[in-house]
Write an enzyme that holds these catalytic residues in place. Structure first.
Site, PDB file in Angstrom:
ATOM      1  N   HIS A  40      -3.088  37.294  18.448  1.00 12.30           N
ATOM      2  CA  HIS A  40      -2.432  38.495  17.905  1.00 12.30           C
ATOM      3  C   HIS A  40      -2.667  39.706  18.806  1.00 12.30           C
ATOM      4  O   HIS A  40      -2.383  40.830  18.413  1.00 12.30           O
ATOM      5  CB  HIS A  40      -2.856  38.754  16.447  1.00 12.30           C
ATOM      6  CG  HIS A  40      -2.320  37.689  15.534  1.00 12.30           C
ATOM      7  ND1 HIS A  40      -1.088  37.775  14.933  1.00 12.30           N
ATOM      8  CD2 HIS A  40      -2.831  36.483  15.182  1.00 12.30           C
ATOM      9  CE1 HIS A  40      -0.871  36.686  14.220  1.00 12.30           C
ATOM     10  NE2 HIS A  40      -1.913  35.870  14.367  1.00 12.30           N
ATOM     11  N   THR A  41      -3.173  39.453  19.995  1.00 11.43           N
ATOM     12  CA  THR A  41      -3.355  40.523  20.978  1.00 11.43           C
ATOM     13  C   THR A  41      -2.101  40.698  21.837  1.00 11.43           C
ATOM     14  O   THR A  41      -1.871  41.778  22.363  1.00 11.43           O
ATOM     15  CB  THR A  41      -4.537  40.186  21.909  1.00 11.43           C
ATOM     16  OG1 THR A  41      -4.423  38.804  22.273  1.00 11.43           O
ATOM     17  CG2 THR A  41      -5.872  40.412  21.218  1.00 11.43           C
ATOM     18  N   ASP A  42      -1.282  39.637  21.968  1.00 15.05           N
ATOM     19  CA  ASP A  42      -0.179  39.726  22.948  1.00 15.05           C
ATOM     20  C   ASP A  42       0.833  40.806  22.579  1.00 15.05           C
ATOM     21  O   ASP A  42       1.237  41.597  23.422  1.00 15.05           O
ATOM     22  CB  ASP A  42       0.486  38.364  23.210  1.00 15.05           C
ATOM     23  CG  ASP A  42       1.156  37.729  22.006  1.00 15.05           C
ATOM     24  OD1 ASP A  42       0.957  38.194  20.869  1.00 15.05           O
ATOM     25  OD2 ASP A  42       1.902  36.738  22.206  1.00 15.05           O
ATOM     26  N   GLY A 127       5.453  21.445  16.066  1.00 18.40           N
ATOM     27  CA  GLY A 127       4.948  22.075  14.852  1.00 18.40           C
ATOM     28  C   GLY A 127       3.431  22.136  14.812  1.00 18.40           C
ATOM     29  O   GLY A 127       2.835  22.409  13.773  1.00 18.40           O
ATOM     30  N   GLY A 129       1.722  24.050  17.065  1.00 15.07           N
ATOM     31  CA  GLY A 129       1.315  25.268  17.763  1.00 15.07           C
ATOM     32  C   GLY A 129       0.996  25.023  19.224  1.00 15.07           C
ATOM     33  O   GLY A 129       0.202  25.754  19.812  1.00 15.07           O
ATOM     34  N   LEU A 130       1.616  24.000  19.831  1.00 20.64           N
ATOM     35  CA  LEU A 130       1.335  23.702  21.240  1.00 20.64           C
ATOM     36  C   LEU A 130       2.488  24.113  22.163  1.00 20.64           C
ATOM     37  O   LEU A 130       2.588  23.660  23.290  1.00 20.64           O
ATOM     38  CB  LEU A 130       1.001  22.212  21.397  1.00 20.64           C
ATOM     39  CG  LEU A 130      -0.287  21.785  20.686  1.00 20.64           C
ATOM     40  CD1 LEU A 130      -0.495  20.282  20.770  1.00 20.64           C
ATOM     41  CD2 LEU A 130      -1.501  22.499  21.268  1.00 20.64           C
ATOM     42  N   SER A 131       3.360  24.974  21.628  1.00 22.98           N
ATOM     43  CA  SER A 131       4.432  25.587  22.435  1.00 22.98           C
ATOM     44  C   SER A 131       5.428  24.605  23.017  1.00 22.98           C
ATOM     45  O   SER A 131       5.844  24.747  24.172  1.00 22.98           O
ATOM     46  CB  SER A 131       3.848  26.439  23.572  1.00 22.98           C
ATOM     47  OG  SER A 131       3.385  27.643  23.055  1.00 22.98           O
ATOM     48  N   ASP A 183       3.373  32.560  25.926  1.00 20.99           N
ATOM     49  CA  ASP A 183       3.546  31.112  25.829  1.00 20.99           C
ATOM     50  C   ASP A 183       4.354  30.599  27.027  1.00 20.99           C
ATOM     51  O   ASP A 183       3.988  29.622  27.674  1.00 20.99           O
ATOM     52  CB  ASP A 183       4.259  30.728  24.521  1.00 20.99           C
ATOM     53  CG  ASP A 183       3.420  31.087  23.303  1.00 20.99           C
ATOM     54  OD1 ASP A 183       2.233  31.407  23.484  1.00 20.99           O
ATOM     55  OD2 ASP A 183       3.957  31.059  22.184  1.00 20.99           O
ATOM     56  N   TYR A 232       2.953  37.147   9.749  1.00 18.22           N
ATOM     57  CA  TYR A 232       3.055  37.521  11.172  1.00 18.22           C
ATOM     58  C   TYR A 232       3.813  38.850  11.303  1.00 18.22           C
ATOM     59  O   TYR A 232       3.402  39.758  12.018  1.00 18.22           O
ATOM     60  CB  TYR A 232       3.771  36.400  11.933  1.00 18.22           C
ATOM     61  CG  TYR A 232       3.781  36.554  13.436  1.00 18.22           C
ATOM     62  CD1 TYR A 232       2.684  36.196  14.203  1.00 18.22           C
ATOM     63  CD2 TYR A 232       4.901  37.050  14.093  1.00 18.22           C
ATOM     64  CE1 TYR A 232       2.696  36.322  15.589  1.00 18.22           C
ATOM     65  CE2 TYR A 232       4.934  37.189  15.479  1.00 18.22           C
ATOM     66  CZ  TYR A 232       3.829  36.818  16.223  1.00 18.22           C
ATOM     67  OH  TYR A 232       3.845  36.945  17.595  1.00 18.22           O
TER      68      TYR A 232
END
Ligand code: GLA
Length: 395
Positions: A40-42, A127, A129-131, A183, A232
């Site tokens: 959540h820094t990006d 699904g 979260g591995l882009s 990503d 989000y």
């Protein structure tokens, strides 16, 4: 969708031959990624520290003489087509829109595009979260660049991918979140056995050796909470609200002193969101220093702290992520564990000593007992970012 364990270059070549009855001219392979630190820094212009993984999205490609793009997805058992010389229209949100969106983003910038036939294959779990979608975008952009005879840097690719996500895929969508660019950047610029420290303020990045004798484990909780997207968006709004209160354009420019002084003017939840962003940026840089200094135990401790900050301050963890990370930490080979990505379901990541033979069984068993769910655990090695491989010297 068919499940696939290991995918090799020869399988992609065979997949193309089977469908198109000729050999492909070249292959493109782009790995998925996992974020080791910095969540959540990006979208707050901060720091992230991801690594590529050894599972990838592949295309076998052969140029056509016209503008038609015809792609057969082996995994979805379906073929789609569009014409880069015609009007591009967005249809339903399927895998195909990522590719069409890439054509759209390039055409907006007047890049010359050519049609092609391709098979699309991959072994990045979806699904989790591995882009897999960022890897598909990078693959598609590299295919267009190879055929059009133009070069795209990893940063160009990342920014184009962000346009695809926010503008093409976001068309008509109720979601207002703006996705970051990291990503696509890690999928394009990743290197074997290295993580990348990315500064999301200007997209500068630095490769750093991953600790020898360790391996990253992705712990997919098999849980997905439907509130994840709404949360989000809410977090982005809270961060923007905090910027207004603190008088900064981005939380990257906020300091602890500003936060302390502004505390009385903001709801407690907003205060904690900012506290997470400030501390996560510090932890991410400290984790990069731990890689440089070859102190994996320090790195692991920072991962644990990051999880607790995401759990209590940013409030994007959940029962399953807390449970799986806590079980992982209970194994003697584990240096540290944290949720990774958006949160509220999805995956966690742990750093392990390589001789952790029973880690997968240990975590699976205890997680099943405590949650009733079957996790999917993948041990990952960082591999080269998106690459074109010509097969016959001539397309
Ligand atoms: C999602 C987004 C990323 C990032 C993470 C949280 O995965 O795609 O850009 O914002 O959430 O770190």
């Amino acid at each position: 969708m068919k499940k696939r364990e290991i995918l090799t270059k020869n399988e992609v070549i065979e997949g193309f031959r089977e469908h198109f009855k000729v050999a492909p001219g070249f292959l493109v392979r782009t790995p998925g990624r996992v974020n080791l630190m910095g969540d959540h820094t990006d979208y707050n212009g901060g720091f992230v520290l991801p690594m590529t993984i050894d599972k990838a999205v592949w295309m076998g490609v052969r140029q056509r003489g016209d503008g038609v793009v015809r792609i057969y997805s082996v995994d979805y058992e379906g073929e789609c087509r569009f014409d880069v010389h015609g009007e591009l229209k967005k249809d339903q949100n399927t895998w195909f829109e990522y590719i069409k969106g890439c054509a759209w983003a390039l055409l907006q910038k007047n890049f010359p595009l050519s049609g092609f036939d391709a098979v699309l294959m991959g072994d990045v779990p979806q699904g989790s979260g591995l882009s897999s979608s960022a890897a598909l975008e990078v693959t598609s952009l590299l295919v267009f660049a190879e055929l059009g005879g133009f070069e795209l840097s990893a940063t160009d690719i990342a920014r184009l991918g962000q346009e695809v996500e926010n503008q093409w895929l976001g068309l008509g969508s109720k979601l207002e979140s703006k996705f970051g660019v990291t990503d696509q950047l890690i999928c394009a610029a990743g290197q074997a056995d290295k993580a990348l420290l990315i500064d999301c303020n200007d997209l500068e990045y630095r490769p750093l050796d991953l600790p020898e004798g360790t391996v990253a484990a992705v712990l997919d909780t098999a849980a997905h909470h439907s509130v994840a997207s709404a949360v989000y968006n809410e977090r982005q709004e809270q961060c923007q609200a905090a910027c207004k209160i603190l008088g900064v354009s981005s939380l990257r420019n906020a300091t602890q002193e500003m936060l302390d002084a502004g505390k009385k003017n903001m709801p407690d939840a907003v205060f904690r969101r900012v506290r997470h962003i400030l501390s996560e940026n510090l932890r991410t840089r400290a984790a990069a220093a731990a890689l440089r200094e070859k102190t994996p135990d320090v790195f692991g401790k920072l991962m644990d702290e990051s999880h607790f900050s995401l759990q209590y301050d940013f409030e994007v963890s959940c029962f399953e992520l807390d449970t799986i990370t806590s079980i992982a930490r209970g194994h003697s080979a584990c240096l540290g564990a944290r949720m990774t990505g958006k949160g509220l379901g999805g995956s966690a990541v742990a750093l392990l000593y390589t001789e952790a033979d029973d880690f997968t069984d240990y975590v699976s068993k205890h997680y099943r007992q405590q949650t009733g769910r079957f996790p999917n655990i993948t041990l990952c090695r960082a591999t080269e970012g998106g690459r074109v491989e010509k097969l016959q010297g001539k397309i």
